[in-house]
Design an enzyme around this catalytic site. Structure first.
Site, mmCIF file in Angstrom:
data_model
loop_
_atom_site.group_PDB
_atom_site.id
_atom_site.type_symbol
_atom_site.label_atom_id
_atom_site.label_comp_id
_atom_site.label_asym_id
_atom_site.label_seq_id
_atom_site.Cartn_x
_atom_site.Cartn_y
_atom_site.Cartn_z
ATOM 1 N N HIS A 63 0.941 -1.092 -0.057
ATOM 2 C CA HIS A 63 0.097 -0.119 0.048
ATOM 3 C C HIS A 63 0.935 1.241 0.048
ATOM 4 O O HIS A 63 0.554 2.265 -0.724
ATOM 5 C CB HIS A 63 -1.140 -0.085 1.344
ATOM 6 C CG HIS A 63 -1.857 1.221 1.373
ATOM 7 N ND1 HIS A 63 -1.828 2.203 2.242
ATOM 8 C CD2 HIS A 63 -3.026 1.303 0.669
ATOM 9 C CE1 HIS A 63 -2.860 2.881 2.004
ATOM 10 N NE2 HIS A 63 -3.864 2.376 1.003
ATOM 11 N N ASP A 64 1.912 1.134 0.898
ATOM 12 C CA ASP A 64 2.902 2.417 0.679
ATOM 13 C C ASP A 64 3.376 2.611 -0.534
ATOM 14 O O ASP A 64 3.588 3.709 -0.991
ATOM 15 C CB ASP A 64 3.959 2.236 1.984
ATOM 16 C CG ASP A 64 3.311 2.490 3.378
ATOM 17 O OD1 ASP A 64 2.354 2.735 3.412
ATOM 18 O OD2 ASP A 64 4.168 2.147 4.507
ATOM 19 N N ASP A 105 -6.032 1.567 -1.990
ATOM 20 C CA ASP A 105 -6.823 1.405 -0.709
ATOM 21 C C ASP A 105 -7.555 0.018 -1.071
ATOM 22 O O ASP A 105 -7.682 -0.830 -0.076
ATOM 23 C CB ASP A 105 -7.873 2.567 -0.387
ATOM 24 C CG ASP A 105 -6.888 3.514 0.079
ATOM 25 O OD1 ASP A 105 -5.840 3.655 0.095
ATOM 26 O OD2 ASP A 105 -7.543 4.789 0.347
#
Length: 137
Positions: A63-64, A105
């Site tokens: 996600h990062d 997300d």
């Protein structure tokens, strides 16, 4: 509980899609996003370093990395449209940047769901000093 989540978001700092991401996480995992994922392993929460500790922490690492690739908007403040359909999340924004944030997300929330069986409470409030090594996006 819902009020506590909203208050916590306000105390942490108003971030546009943080609440949206939290709703996705809750819908996909039935876990409180703040207590279960905001300070888990080496990558869930603000910042991140070292090697992911397990599959859930790897979801946060990915996600990062996804957020790092988003151009033309701030992924932490961009709000987007989405819906829940047939047990999944569908991103509906036409704006390319907002859609990219939503996809980051969506993938993370789905990853959390897919790895619920390996979620380990010992990684909650994991000390950053234990996060060693390096991992490249």
């Amino acid at each position: 509980m819902r009020t506590l989540w909203i208050v916590a978001v306000c105390l942490i700092g108003v971030e546009g899609n943080l609440l949206q991401f939290g709703r996705m996480i809750f819908r996909m995992t039935a876990k409180n996003p703040l207590s279960s994922y905001s300070n888990y392993g080496c990558y869930c929460g603000w910042g991140g370093k070292g090697k992911p500790q397990d599959a859930t922490d790897r979801c946060c690492f990915v996600h990062d990395c996804c957020y790092e690739k988003v151009n033309d908007c701030n992924p932490k403040t961009a709000t987007y449209s989405y819906s829940f359909e047939n047990g999944g999340i569908v991103c509906g924004d036409r704006d390319p940047c907002k859609r990219a944030v939503c996809e980051c997300d969506r993938v993370a929330a789905t990853c959390f769901r897919d790895n619920l069986n390996t979620y380990d409470k010992k990684y909650r409030k994991y000390p950053p000093s234990q996060c060693t090594g390096t991992e490249q996006c």
